[in-house]
Design a protein around this motif. Structure first.
Motif, PDB file in Angstrom:
ATOM      1  N   ASN A   1       5.673   4.084   1.053  1.00 42.28           N
ATOM      2  CA  ASN A   1       5.188   2.729   1.235  1.00 42.28           C
ATOM      3  C   ASN A   1       4.656   2.614   2.658  1.00 42.28           C
ATOM      4  O   ASN A   1       5.410   2.774   3.634  1.00 42.28           O
ATOM      5  CB  ASN A   1       6.333   1.730   1.000  1.00 42.28           C
ATOM      6  N   LEU A   2       3.377   2.326   2.814  1.00 43.30           N
ATOM      7  CA  LEU A   2       2.754   2.280   4.132  1.00 43.30           C
ATOM      8  C   LEU A   2       3.177   1.058   4.938  1.00 43.30           C
ATOM      9  O   LEU A   2       2.802   0.926   6.101  1.00 43.30           O
ATOM     10  CB  LEU A   2       1.231   2.304   3.990  1.00 43.30           C
ATOM     11  N   GLY A   3       3.955   0.179   4.330  1.00 32.72           N
ATOM     12  CA  GLY A   3       4.515  -0.954   5.059  1.00 32.72           C
ATOM     13  C   GLY A   3       5.858  -0.658   5.690  1.00 32.72           C
ATOM     14  O   GLY A   3       6.493  -1.564   6.238  1.00 32.72           O
ATOM     15  N   GLN A   4       6.298   0.588   5.629  1.00 37.32           N
ATOM     16  CA  GLN A   4       7.584   0.993   6.208  1.00 37.32           C
ATOM     17  C   GLN A   4       7.438   2.296   6.976  1.00 37.32           C
ATOM     18  O   GLN A   4       6.582   3.129   6.643  1.00 37.32           O
ATOM     19  CB  GLN A   4       8.636   1.210   5.114  1.00 37.32           C
ATOM     20  N   GLY A   5       8.270   2.467   7.990  1.00 36.60           N
ATOM     21  CA  GLY A   5       8.373   3.758   8.665  1.00 36.60           C
ATOM     22  C   GLY A   5       7.236   4.104   9.592  1.00 36.60           C
ATOM     23  O   GLY A   5       7.164   5.236  10.085  1.00 36.60           O
ATOM     24  N   GLY A   6       6.347   3.169   9.866  1.00 37.78           N
ATOM     25  CA  GLY A   6       5.231   3.443  10.759  1.00 37.78           C
ATOM     26  C   GLY A   6       5.539   3.041  12.189  1.00 37.78           C
ATOM     27  O   GLY A   6       6.578   2.432  12.484  1.00 37.78           O
ATOM     28  N   PRO A   7       4.627   3.332  13.123  1.00 41.56           N
ATOM     29  CA  PRO A   7       4.861   3.027  14.533  1.00 41.56           C
ATOM     30  C   PRO A   7       4.539   1.586  14.907  1.00 41.56           C
ATOM     31  O   PRO A   7       4.813   1.159  16.018  1.00 41.56           O
ATOM     32  CB  PRO A   7       3.900   3.987  15.239  1.00 41.56           C
TER      33      PRO A   7
ATOM     34  N   LEU B   1       0.847  -1.185   0.000  1.00 42.09           N
ATOM     35  CA  LEU B   1       0.000   0.000   0.000  1.00 42.09           C
ATOM     36  C   LEU B   1       0.884   1.236   0.000  1.00 42.09           C
ATOM     37  O   LEU B   1       1.873   1.309   0.746  1.00 42.09           O
ATOM     38  CB  LEU B   1      -0.911   0.025   1.228  1.00 42.09           C
ATOM     39  N   TRP B   2       0.515   2.206  -0.803  1.00 43.19           N
ATOM     40  CA  TRP B   2       1.303   3.416  -0.961  1.00 43.19           C
ATOM     41  C   TRP B   2       0.413   4.651  -0.838  1.00 43.19           C
ATOM     42  O   TRP B   2      -0.739   4.637  -1.280  1.00 43.19           O
ATOM     43  CB  TRP B   2       1.986   3.445  -2.331  1.00 43.19           C
ATOM     44  N   ARG B   3       0.962   5.691  -0.245  1.00 49.44           N
ATOM     45  CA  ARG B   3       0.340   7.012  -0.276  1.00 49.44           C
ATOM     46  C   ARG B   3       1.387   7.956  -0.859  1.00 49.44           C
ATOM     47  O   ARG B   3       2.353   8.308  -0.192  1.00 49.44           O
ATOM     48  CB  ARG B   3      -0.098   7.449   1.117  1.00 49.44           C
TER      49      ARG B   3
ATOM     50  N   LEU C   1       5.096  -1.126  10.245  1.00 48.26           N
ATOM     51  CA  LEU C   1       3.790  -0.970   9.615  1.00 48.26           C
ATOM     52  C   LEU C   1       3.118   0.326  10.087  1.00 48.26           C
ATOM     53  O   LEU C   1       3.138   0.667  11.270  1.00 48.26           O
ATOM     54  CB  LEU C   1       2.879  -2.149   9.959  1.00 48.26           C
ATOM     55  N   THR C   2       2.526   1.047   9.149  1.00 43.75           N
ATOM     56  CA  THR C   2       1.650   2.147   9.528  1.00 43.75           C
ATOM     57  C   THR C   2       0.298   1.587   9.970  1.00 43.75           C
ATOM     58  O   THR C   2      -0.015   0.420   9.716  1.00 43.75           O
ATOM     59  CB  THR C   2       1.432   3.102   8.348  1.00 43.75           C
ATOM     60  N   GLY C   3      -0.495   2.417  10.614  1.00 45.84           N
ATOM     61  CA  GLY C   3      -1.817   1.966  11.044  1.00 45.84           C
ATOM     62  C   GLY C   3      -2.683   1.535   9.883  1.00 45.84           C
ATOM     63  O   GLY C   3      -3.428   0.547   9.980  1.00 45.84           O
ATOM     64  N   GLU C   4      -2.602   2.245   8.755  1.00 48.72           N
ATOM     65  CA  GLU C   4      -3.419   1.884   7.592  1.00 48.72           C
ATOM     66  C   GLU C   4      -3.017   0.536   7.027  1.00 48.72           C
ATOM     67  O   GLU C   4      -3.874  -0.292   6.691  1.00 48.72           O
ATOM     68  CB  GLU C   4      -3.304   2.969   6.517  1.00 48.72           C
ATOM     69  N   ALA C   5      -1.711   0.314   6.903  1.00 51.50           N
ATOM     70  CA  ALA C   5      -1.256  -0.962   6.362  1.00 51.50           C
ATOM     71  C   ALA C   5      -1.656  -2.107   7.280  1.00 51.50           C
ATOM     72  O   ALA C   5      -2.103  -3.164   6.811  1.00 51.50           O
ATOM     73  CB  ALA C   5       0.256  -0.942   6.169  1.00 51.50           C
ATOM     74  N   GLU C   6      -1.500  -1.922   8.593  1.00 46.01           N
ATOM     75  CA  GLU C   6      -1.861  -2.988   9.519  1.00 46.01           C
ATOM     76  C   GLU C   6      -3.354  -3.285   9.462  1.00 46.01           C
ATOM     77  O   GLU C   6      -3.763  -4.457   9.441  1.00 46.01           O
ATOM     78  CB  GLU C   6      -1.458  -2.642  10.944  1.00 46.01           C
ATOM     79  N   SER C   7      -4.184  -2.247   9.445  1.00 42.62           N
ATOM     80  CA  SER C   7      -5.625  -2.484   9.399  1.00 42.62           C
ATOM     81  C   SER C   7      -6.042  -3.179   8.113  1.00 42.62           C
ATOM     82  O   SER C   7      -6.900  -4.072   8.118  1.00 42.62           O
ATOM     83  CB  SER C   7      -6.382  -1.151   9.539  1.00 42.62           C
TER      84      SER C   7
ATOM     85  N   GLY D   1      10.896  -2.504  -1.537  1.00 38.77           N
ATOM     86  CA  GLY D   1      11.026  -3.896  -1.134  1.00 38.77           C
ATOM     87  C   GLY D   1       9.983  -4.391  -0.160  1.00 38.77           C
ATOM     88  O   GLY D   1       9.730  -5.596  -0.068  1.00 38.77           O
ATOM     89  N   ALA D   2       9.362  -3.495   0.596  1.00 42.78           N
ATOM     90  CA  ALA D   2       8.424  -3.922   1.632  1.00 42.78           C
ATOM     91  C   ALA D   2       7.082  -4.294   1.023  1.00 42.78           C
ATOM     92  O   ALA D   2       6.477  -3.509   0.286  1.00 42.78           O
ATOM     93  CB  ALA D   2       8.237  -2.814   2.664  1.00 42.78           C
ATOM     94  N   ASN D   3       6.609  -5.513   1.334  1.00 36.53           N
ATOM     95  CA  ASN D   3       5.305  -5.942   0.855  1.00 36.53           C
ATOM     96  C   ASN D   3       4.807  -7.087   1.716  1.00 36.53           C
ATOM     97  O   ASN D   3       5.509  -7.562   2.612  1.00 36.53           O
ATOM     98  CB  ASN D   3       5.366  -6.340  -0.625  1.00 36.53           C
ATOM     99  N   ALA D   4       3.613  -7.537   1.459  1.00 40.05           N
ATOM    100  CA  ALA D   4       3.037  -8.696   2.137  1.00 40.05           C
ATOM    101  C   ALA D   4       2.676  -9.733   1.091  1.00 40.05           C
ATOM    102  O   ALA D   4       2.281  -9.394  -0.030  1.00 40.05           O
ATOM    103  CB  ALA D   4       1.801  -8.297   2.940  1.00 40.05           C
ATOM    104  N   GLU D   5       2.802 -10.993   1.479  1.00 40.00           N
ATOM    105  CA  GLU D   5       2.513 -12.105   0.574  1.00 40.00           C
ATOM    106  C   GLU D   5       1.409 -12.968   1.174  1.00 40.00           C
ATOM    107  O   GLU D   5       1.483 -13.372   2.328  1.00 40.00           O
ATOM    108  CB  GLU D   5       3.771 -12.953   0.364  1.00 40.00           C
ATOM    109  N   LEU D   6       0.398 -13.239   0.373  1.00 37.02           N
ATOM    110  CA  LEU D   6      -0.681 -14.149   0.750  1.00 37.02           C
ATOM    111  C   LEU D   6      -0.417 -15.479   0.063  1.00 37.02           C
ATOM    112  O   LEU D   6      -0.517 -15.596  -1.160  1.00 37.02           O
ATOM    113  CB  LEU D   6      -2.033 -13.568   0.350  1.00 37.02           C
TER     114      LEU D   6
END
Length: 491
Positions: A304-310, A298-300, A315-321, A381-386
């Protein structure tokens, strides 16, 4: 060269729709309205197709393949001579709506909204993906959207479903980048009923296999490159005769289109080398099957919302949710992403298939594998795999339904449960929930999913259900060997 017509002809005719099929009253999935084919749009399509057809004809193309993928996961086609592309782009090519309730063996069921011999639809090629096929000289390909005769969008169109859900994510100011890993098995050409005879018996991931089929794999790389596709890697896989190719990430709809094109190209190159290609979930029972792992980020903007979040692992809150919403919905999503009774010959523990409803950092036994990327590589490089999905899935249904689940997670502000860092099968039984181990179990979850019913809309939701129930009945009582043999060469 083999670039797509989108690269040659400039900006797309249509931007992605802002809302997917669903209720317009407070639904996260938007309005059921979709742009009809009016006179102005038909004229614009015809003008673009006229230019494209002239270019293709000059390059030696004589026919254009128009494809769609049905609810059984099979790619169906109609073709037109290149001189008829202009008419097809404006007015479409006829195709019966009953294909929405075809089973994998070409028998037919029915559903409340779709089924029976009456009616007709129009296949309208998407000129943005019009591609001259390197491995099929004289042919070009385009994915098709399906419309009713009056120009309105067919509510059972799986590709428009994926487009609408992509628009719903974009409406949140989020860009989703996706890619589907493509795994396949090659065997020497022979009678359909014969057991597969593999052209290489080298070890898993071994150089032996690459040497044995070096010419075939070289020709495949060449064909994909000529078609404007960006290959990230190609390698031998685990099962006999099995390989995998990964393509550069793109938007969800583009990733689904690319999956169709790449599979067609692999099959065409194989034919030239005397090889049969299978994307079946289980070519032989007891061996690792063909996965269709979905990678997403996910990107804004450029972030990349999968990096640099708390959150955990940045993970950012949006990516985690979003990911938490997908993880929670996985049991029902299997009815779309692991759609065959044969899928559950593959979806077993300790084969890296993701058989448990859990997540973990670089955990290949978890259904949701979090990949932060190497330190210093940058945001890409940051992503999630299903990992629990397989190659029998309709890629448009797959990406659209995952987006719907993720959007529901965003709205509910879901959080991920505790991480599972190791093999969930090694933990006490019942500690980590197992995903459905049969299509019947997945369908029970699908039937109770308000998220998927609302996102798909009743006509598409019920057509999918009818096909799944039809295939359960079709293969009832079959042994694993009989089930694998019956589906081996259908995908």
């Amino acid at each position: 060269m083999g670039t797509t017509m989108a690269e040659q002809d400039g900006s797309p005719l249509e931007s992605p729709d802002a809302s997917p099929f669903g209720s317009s009253f407070g639904s996260p999935f938007g309005s059921p309205a979709d742009e009809p084919l009016g006179a102005e749009l038909r004229a614009e399509r015809a003008a673009r197709a006229r230019i494209a057809a002239a270019r293709l004809a000059a390059e030696g193309v004589e026919g254009v393949i128009l494809s769609w993928v049905d609810n059984a996961g099979l790619t169906r086609v109609k073709t037109v001579p290149v001189r008829r592309l202009e008419h097809a782009a404006a007015w479409g090519v006829g195709a019966a709506p009953c294909f929405d309730v075809f089973l994998v063996d070409d028998s037919v069921t029915t559903s409340r909204h779709i089924g029976g011999p009456a009616g007709d639809l129009r296949l309208i090629p998407d000129l943005h993906r019009l591609t001259r096929l390197s491995a099929q000289p004289g042919w070009a390909w385009a994915p098709a959207d399906r419309y009713a005769q009056d120009g309105s969008v067919h509510p059972g169109c799986q590709r428009r479903f994926a487009r609408r859900l992509t628009g719903a994510v974009s409406a949140r100011g989020i860009e989703l980048r996706a890619g589907i890993e493509i795994e396949w098995v090659v065997a020497l050409a022979g009678a359909p009923g014969e057991p597969p005879c593999y052209p290489t018996f080298g070890p898993a991931y071994g150089l032996h296999r690459l040497v044995d089929l070096s010419d075939y794999l070289r020709d495949l790389l060449h064909a994909l490159d000529e078609q404007g596709l960006s290959v990230l890697q190609l390698h031998p896989e685990y099962a006999p005769g099995q390989f995998e190719v990964s393509l550069a990430p793109e938007g969800p709809l583009g990733a689904a289109d690319t999956t169709v094109l790449v599979r067609q190209t692999i099959r065409a190159v194989g034919v030239r080398h005397g090889l049969r290609t299978s994307y079946a979930p289980a070519v032989e029972p007891g061996t690792v099957g063909n996965g269709g792992h979905l990678h997403l980020s996910l990107w804004r903007g450029e972030h990349n919302l999968g990096q640099g979040g708390p959150g955990r692992y940045g993970l950012t809150g949006e990516a985690e949710s979003f990911l938490a919403g997908v993880l929670a919905e996985l049991p029902a999503l299997l009815a779309l992403g692991a759609p065959s009774p044969a899928s559950y010959l593959r979806l077993v523990p300790q084969q890296w298939a993701g058989a448990y409803q859990c997540w973990g950092l670089e955990n290949r036994e978890a259904a949701l594998r979090l990949i932060p990327g190497p330190p210093g590589e940058g945001p890409a490089g940051a992503n999630a795999e299903l990992k629990c999905f397989d190659a029998a899935a309709n890629p448009y249904l797959l990406v659209g339904s995952v987006l719907a689940a993720g959007l529901a997670g965003l709205d509910a502000r879901r959080s991920l449960p505790a991480e599972v860092p190791g093999d969930p099968a090694a933990l006490p039984e019942g500690e980590i929930p197992r995903l459905p181990s049969s299509l019947a179990q997945a369908l029970a979850e699908y039937r109770t999913s308000g998220i998927l019913r609302e996102a798909l809309g009743d006509p598409l939701y019920e057509a999918v259900l009818a096909v799944r129930l039809g295939e359960l009945a079709l293969f009832d009582g079959r042994s694993p060997e009989e089930l694998a043999a019956a589906t081996r060469w259908r995908y």
